[in-house]
Write a protein that holds these residues in place. Sequence first.
Motif, PDB file in Angstrom:
ATOM      1  N   ILE A  34     -40.918  36.337 -28.492  1.00 23.90           N
ATOM      2  CA  ILE A  34     -41.609  35.064 -28.321  1.00 23.90           C
ATOM      3  C   ILE A  34     -40.731  34.146 -27.488  1.00 23.90           C
ATOM      4  O   ILE A  34     -39.579  33.877 -27.848  1.00 23.90           O
ATOM      5  N   GLY A  35     -41.253  33.663 -26.377  1.00 23.75           N
ATOM      6  CA  GLY A  35     -40.495  32.746 -25.538  1.00 23.75           C
ATOM      7  C   GLY A  35     -40.384  31.362 -26.152  1.00 23.75           C
ATOM      8  O   GLY A  35     -41.286  30.911 -26.858  1.00 23.75           O
ATOM      9  N   ILE A  36     -39.280  30.707 -25.913  1.00 23.45           N
ATOM     10  CA  ILE A  36     -39.074  29.329 -26.372  1.00 23.45           C
ATOM     11  C   ILE A  36     -38.958  28.444 -25.140  1.00 23.45           C
ATOM     12  O   ILE A  36     -38.071  28.637 -24.304  1.00 23.45           O
ATOM     13  N   THR A  37     -39.874  27.516 -25.016  1.00 28.21           N
ATOM     14  CA  THR A  37     -39.933  26.648 -23.838  1.00 28.21           C
ATOM     15  C   THR A  37     -38.762  25.690 -23.798  1.00 28.21           C
ATOM     16  O   THR A  37     -38.072  25.559 -22.783  1.00 28.21           O
ATOM     17  N   ARG A  38     -38.532  25.032 -24.941  1.00 26.98           N
ATOM     18  CA  ARG A  38     -37.517  23.985 -24.974  1.00 26.98           C
ATOM     19  C   ARG A  38     -37.118  23.667 -26.410  1.00 26.98           C
ATOM     20  O   ARG A  38     -37.865  23.945 -27.361  1.00 26.98           O
ATOM     21  N   ILE A  39     -35.949  23.083 -26.540  1.00 22.20           N
ATOM     22  CA  ILE A  39     -35.511  22.481 -27.796  1.00 22.20           C
ATOM     23  C   ILE A  39     -35.032  21.084 -27.451  1.00 22.20           C
ATOM     24  O   ILE A  39     -34.273  20.901 -26.490  1.00 22.20           O
ATOM     25  N   HIS A  40     -35.489  20.098 -28.202  1.00 20.98           N
ATOM     26  CA  HIS A  40     -34.997  18.742 -27.950  1.00 20.98           C
ATOM     27  C   HIS A  40     -34.781  17.987 -29.255  1.00 20.98           C
ATOM     28  O   HIS A  40     -35.251  18.393 -30.317  1.00 20.98           O
ATOM     29  N   MET A  41     -34.045  16.902 -29.166  1.00 17.57           N
ATOM     30  CA  MET A  41     -33.721  16.059 -30.317  1.00 17.57           C
ATOM     31  C   MET A  41     -34.628  14.837 -30.317  1.00 17.57           C
ATOM     32  O   MET A  41     -35.025  14.343 -29.259  1.00 17.57           O
ATOM     33  N   GLU A  42     -34.937  14.329 -31.489  1.00 20.57           N
ATOM     34  CA  GLU A  42     -35.713  13.096 -31.595  1.00 20.57           C
ATOM     35  C   GLU A  42     -35.544  12.515 -32.992  1.00 20.57           C
ATOM     36  O   GLU A  42     -35.013  13.158 -33.893  1.00 20.57           O
ATOM     37  N   GLU A  43     -36.021  11.296 -33.144  1.00 23.43           N
ATOM     38  CA  GLU A  43     -36.011  10.662 -34.464  1.00 23.43           C
ATOM     39  C   GLU A  43     -37.360  10.831 -35.131  1.00 23.43           C
ATOM     40  O   GLU A  43     -38.392  10.928 -34.464  1.00 23.43           O
ATOM     41  N   ASP A  44     -37.355  10.870 -36.448  1.00 17.00           N
ATOM     42  CA  ASP A  44     -38.599  10.986 -37.199  1.00 17.00           C
ATOM     43  C   ASP A  44     -39.245   9.622 -37.353  1.00 17.00           C
ATOM     44  O   ASP A  44     -38.593   8.579 -37.224  1.00 17.00           O
ATOM     45  N   ALA A  45     -40.544   9.639 -37.624  1.00 18.80           N
ATOM     46  CA  ALA A  45     -41.257   8.404 -37.954  1.00 18.80           C
ATOM     47  C   ALA A  45     -41.141   8.149 -39.446  1.00 18.80           C
ATOM     48  O   ALA A  45     -40.598   8.958 -40.203  1.00 18.80           O
ATOM     49  N   GLY A  46     -41.661   6.999 -39.872  1.00 19.75           N
ATOM     50  CA  GLY A  46     -41.705   6.700 -41.300  1.00 19.75           C
ATOM     51  C   GLY A  46     -42.838   7.465 -41.971  1.00 19.75           C
ATOM     52  O   GLY A  46     -43.377   8.431 -41.419  1.00 19.75           O
ATOM     53  N   LYS A  47     -43.207   7.023 -43.139  1.00 20.46           N
ATOM     54  CA  LYS A  47     -44.235   7.720 -43.898  1.00 20.46           C
ATOM     55  C   LYS A  47     -45.236   6.726 -44.466  1.00 20.46           C
ATOM     56  O   LYS A  47     -44.851   5.687 -45.021  1.00 20.46           O
ATOM     57  N   LEU A  48     -46.521   7.034 -44.306  1.00 18.58           N
ATOM     58  CA  LEU A  48     -47.567   6.213 -44.905  1.00 18.58           C
ATOM     59  C   LEU A  48     -47.931   6.764 -46.282  1.00 18.58           C
ATOM     60  O   LEU A  48     -48.134   7.973 -46.434  1.00 18.58           O
ATOM     61  N   ILE A  49     -47.984   5.890 -47.264  1.00 19.78           N
ATOM     62  CA  ILE A  49     -48.349   6.288 -48.627  1.00 19.78           C
ATOM     63  C   ILE A  49     -49.700   5.660 -48.926  1.00 19.78           C
ATOM     64  O   ILE A  49     -49.841   4.438 -48.990  1.00 19.78           O
ATOM     65  N   HIS A  50     -50.712   6.508 -49.079  1.00 21.55           N
ATOM     66  CA  HIS A  50     -52.079   6.036 -49.270  1.00 21.55           C
ATOM     67  C   HIS A  50     -52.375   5.874 -50.761  1.00 21.55           C
ATOM     68  O   HIS A  50     -52.201   6.805 -51.546  1.00 21.55           O
ATOM     69  N   ASP A  51     -52.799   4.705 -51.143  1.00 18.68           N
ATOM     70  CA  ASP A  51     -53.130   4.416 -52.539  1.00 18.68           C
ATOM     71  C   ASP A  51     -54.422   5.148 -52.911  1.00 18.68           C
ATOM     72  O   ASP A  51     -55.457   4.951 -52.268  1.00 18.68           O
ATOM     73  N   PRO A  52     -54.390   5.992 -53.941  1.00 15.71           N
ATOM     74  CA  PRO A  52     -55.599   6.755 -54.291  1.00 15.71           C
ATOM     75  C   PRO A  52     -56.688   5.908 -54.933  1.00 15.71           C
ATOM     76  O   PRO A  52     -57.851   6.322 -54.975  1.00 15.71           O
ATOM     77  N   ASP A  53     -56.321   4.718 -55.441  1.00 15.24           N
ATOM     78  CA  ASP A  53     -57.292   3.892 -56.172  1.00 15.24           C
ATOM     79  C   ASP A  53     -57.780   2.679 -55.392  1.00 15.24           C
ATOM     80  O   ASP A  53     -58.775   2.065 -55.761  1.00 15.24           O
ATOM     81  N   HIS A  54     -57.079   2.338 -54.330  1.00 15.55           N
ATOM     82  CA  HIS A  54     -57.448   1.150 -53.560  1.00 15.55           C
ATOM     83  C   HIS A  54     -57.381   1.467 -52.065  1.00 15.55           C
ATOM     84  O   HIS A  54     -56.613   2.327 -51.643  1.00 15.55           O
ATOM     85  N   PRO A  55     -58.159   0.765 -51.249  1.00 17.06           N
ATOM     86  CA  PRO A  55     -58.124   1.008 -49.800  1.00 17.06           C
ATOM     87  C   PRO A  55     -56.892   0.379 -49.146  1.00 17.06           C
ATOM     88  O   PRO A  55     -56.980  -0.495 -48.290  1.00 17.06           O
ATOM     89  N   VAL A  56     -55.718   0.844 -49.599  1.00 17.58           N
ATOM     90  CA  VAL A  56     -54.457   0.274 -49.143  1.00 17.58           C
ATOM     91  C   VAL A  56     -53.494   1.408 -48.789  1.00 17.58           C
ATOM     92  O   VAL A  56     -53.425   2.412 -49.491  1.00 17.58           O
ATOM     93  N   SER A  57     -52.775   1.241 -47.695  1.00 19.28           N
ATOM     94  CA  SER A  57     -51.705   2.176 -47.337  1.00 19.28           C
ATOM     95  C   SER A  57     -50.409   1.403 -47.221  1.00 19.28           C
ATOM     96  O   SER A  57     -50.385   0.296 -46.664  1.00 19.28           O
ATOM     97  N   ARG A  58     -49.347   1.978 -47.763  1.00 18.97           N
ATOM     98  CA  ARG A  58     -48.043   1.327 -47.718  1.00 18.97           C
ATOM     99  C   ARG A  58     -47.098   2.152 -46.838  1.00 18.97           C
ATOM    100  O   ARG A  58     -47.268   3.350 -46.698  1.00 18.97           O
ATOM    101  N   VAL A  59     -46.107   1.475 -46.291  1.00 27.23           N
ATOM    102  CA  VAL A  59     -45.195   2.121 -45.358  1.00 27.23           C
ATOM    103  C   VAL A  59     -43.818   2.269 -45.991  1.00 27.23           C
ATOM    104  O   VAL A  59     -43.251   1.299 -46.491  1.00 27.23           O
TER     105      VAL A  59
END
Length: 480
Positions: free
Chosen positions: A116-141
């Motif tokens: 299997i060929g590998i095109t590239r490897i690069h470094m990056e930073e991750d994003a944060g995470k959204l936490i979705h409230d199961p009981d209310h229409p709210v998402s927290r970061v």
Amino acid sequence: MEFIPVIGLEVHAQLNTRTKIFCGCSTKFGAPPNTHTCPICLGMPGTLPVLNKKVVDYTIKMALATNCTVQEKSVFARKNYFYPDIPKGYQISQYELPIALKGHLDIDVEGKSLRIGITRIHMEEDAGKLIHDPDHPVSRVDLNRAGMPLMEIVSEPDIPTPEAAGAYLRELRAILRYLNISDGNMEEGSFRCDANVSIMPVGSTVFGTRAEIKNLNSFKHVEKALHYEIARQKAVLRDGGHLVQETRLWNPDKGVTLSMRGKEDADDYRYFPDPDLVPLVIDTAWIDRMHQEMPELPAQRRFRYTERLGLTPEDARTLTASRELSDYFEATVARFDRPKMAANWIMGDLLGLLNARGLEVDQSPITPDHLAGLLELLETDVISGKIAKTLFETMAETGKSAKILVEEKGLIQVSDTSTLDPVVDAVIADHPDEVSRYRSGQKKLMGFFVGEVMKATRGKANPKIVNEQLTKKLESSPLN
């Protein structure tokens, strides 16, 4: 019309550095939300990123392990898009000038080698995470994950089947763990995969319209999602429909992929070099240092196990599937130099014990040293195979060595013919009908006689000696 799939994978591996890629915040998993943050990973105006050198070290090692060419000069870029878990409004990544290019990985699929060929490897930073409230229409970061060090490994579209995709991912994960640069934990998100898949008519050289599948958090899900998506695309085209380039989400509960959004192209991210980070220059001396630190990798161990230790390819694949299992085997063989015997016990009895108890290899209640001690007693006929199995279970319960347990329980195997002769004679005398049938040609009854002697000696008799004595006496004239 018949179609063939075209699959390429984008793998994100979180590197196990102590701090994030551009700041000094901890990378420890499981902290309360927004506690491992600082002005840099929160994207505060006026802050400046500083590259973590250990991230570069680890990425160079992965590039070497996958036969990539490490670039003398690489550049960080800003990948611009708005999302609540991207506090800066862009993600620091690499684009036109990544750290490594043009590698390959050889995998085994159903006994056949596939590159299997590998095109590239690069470094990056991750994003944060959204936490979705199961009981209310709210998402927290939660921005604890923002700025985590990631390495992205992009394959060529060389993967022909979902099963090959699974094999490729398992091999990548094994390499990361052998290098000790990532724990490869898919459940915690430190090993993630996005799959790009399209289909094209047999004989064509033009790729079809691709879909990117997200939310793949296990090897089985990757294979199931690819199977579903390939079937879906075939059905659309055979019904006269048209495929659209899009991002789809895998729903493991329903076993389907669902449309998420239109697939972005690189132009949509408006990449440009990050003005806060100077180009990264890697000289030959740096690469040489990383090369000297490279451990023996899974493919190298598989070769050694088959060519030098005489194991079968299947045994070698099983033992090298994880670094922990391979290291356990190595430690056992270092003391007990019978690789095949050690491999059989590890793959059979040990893995069976661990699976039954839900334990990992590094949690084994039986150490390599204790297993080697048990096998030494078995190999030198101090104990029988039956007693060895019983001792194995007792070792797991007590943590004691086989030698100590043998002494405590008086389980030393009886090989002295002068001691076994009376027992063998008694068994023969007590079963005249079976003796007569044996002598008339029913040789399978030998197992019955051996069992009776073992029962009489509470499993302590040496089976080899018992067989020899029984054969000698049963093949001779009847006892007077």
